[in-house]
Design an enzyme around this catalytic site. Structure first.
Site, PDB file in Angstrom:
ATOM      1  CB  THR A  37      -0.928   0.023   1.237  1.00  0.00           C
ATOM      2  OG1 THR A  37      -0.100  -0.037   2.428  1.00  0.00           O
ATOM      3  CG2 THR A  37      -1.892  -1.145   1.244  1.00  0.00           C
ATOM      4  CB  ALA A  83      -7.621  17.425   9.890  1.00  0.00           C
ATOM      5  CG  ASP A  97      -0.259   2.560  11.034  1.00  0.00           C
ATOM      6  OD1 ASP A  97       0.605   2.249  10.193  1.00  0.00           O
ATOM      7  OD2 ASP A  97      -0.079   3.448  11.889  1.00  0.00           O
TER       8      ASP A  97
END
Length: 308
Positions: A144, A224, A231
């Site tokens: 990923t 933000a 994870d």
């Protein structure tokens, strides 16, 4: 009786908040996975706070823990999950462990988030790069990377969707059958409040030929800085590809939808806590993980992937 699915997750641990194993364990457990955690570090909180304290696990200490598991003959896993690491010897020990576990179970799936950096700069020591490229990625099954990491690992820049497909093919050729580029700088069709993510899954047919499914998904941007989202993403991709092993489109829609719900819940809570016109603190921006249990188990699908 169905065989239970067991994950070995080697990641950071924080006392307070959600990052590394704290971001991955609860969601995987909620989805019915047995999670065995090795904490690569134990910190008071993530390093985005003003202060943090704690301990770091060495490669030797990792080996000792694994030896204990092995001596009891319980080193049987269906998945291994790893994320952020700063130490080459630790990373090389992880590779040794993965290889040994794969010898014991050739069907083991190693899910790796190759954390190197973002937006053109590395935030791990440079000597980790050859270890990921030459040792880690070749034994990984699902990776990923973000765009920067995918470019770094393949040596090819991404400026078009075609480039991205070529980069994902290069990554397949290095080892992993499933590649998800979690974020990119490609122009979104839905406008500049979205990010483009891409995925590719190479499926080998019983007759030895392979087909590749490639998808593109546009994800709403959030203003933000969150910690632990990568994870959580890797953990959810592990879970949803387990449920949809040959349907990357559905697995990604489910995974990105979970992310959306958790992030939305977190951002509204953070703004509520901070008060009008004030920037939320790192503590207020900790992922609302426990509160998102229902969304993790059964996310309402809020974004659709396009098959390329």
């Amino acid at each position: 009786m169905t065989m239970e699915c067991r994950v070995l997750s080697i990641q950071s641990h924080v006392v307070r908040g959600y990052v590394g194993n704290k971001s991955a364990s609860f969601p995987l457990q909620v989805m019915g996975f047995e999670v065995d955690s090795i904490n690569s570090v134990q910190f008071s909180n993530h390093t985005g706070y003003a202060h943090w304290k704690g301990q770091v696990l060495t490669a030797d200490e990792l080996h000792v823990l694994y030896e204990g598991i092995k001596l009891n003959n319980v080193n049987h896993y269906d998945y291994v999950l790893t994320g952020y690491t700063r130490d080459t010897s630790f990373l090389e020990m992880v590779v040794d462990i993965v290889q040994e576990l794969k010898r014991a179970n050739p069907n083991l799936v190693y899910v790796c988030d190759p954390v190197l950096g973002d937006h053109g700069s590395m935030y791990v020591p440079q000597n980790l790069y050859p270890v990921y490229k030459d040792k880690v990625v070749p034994v990984a099954d699902i990776i990923t990377p973000n765009q920067f990491e995918a470019e770094l690992l393949t040596g090819k820049n991404i400026s078009t969707e075609k480039d991205a497909v070529e980069v994902m093919d290069l990554l397949h050729n290095m080892g992993p059958d499933t590649v998800v580029i979690t974020s990119s700088d490609l122009p979104p069709r839905l406008g500049d409040r979205f990010l483009v993510s891409l995925g590719s899954q190479r499926i080998v047919m019983p007759d030895g030929t392979s087909t590749t499914q490639r998808i593109r998904i546009e994800v709403p941007k959030v203003d933000a800085v969150f910690v632990g989202t990568g994870d959580l993403f890797a953990a959810m991709l592990l879970a949803w590809t387990h449920h949809y092993p040959t349907d990357l489109k559905t697995a990604c829609e489910k995974t990105f939808s979970v992310m959306h719900h958790v992030i939305q819940r977190t951002i509204s809570y953070a703004h509520e806590m901070a008060g009008p016109g004030r920037r939320p603190s790192p503590a207020q921006l900790e992922l609302r993980m426990v509160q998102s249990k229902a969304d993790i188990e059964d996310p309402a699908i809020v974004m659709e992937a396009t098959v390329l």
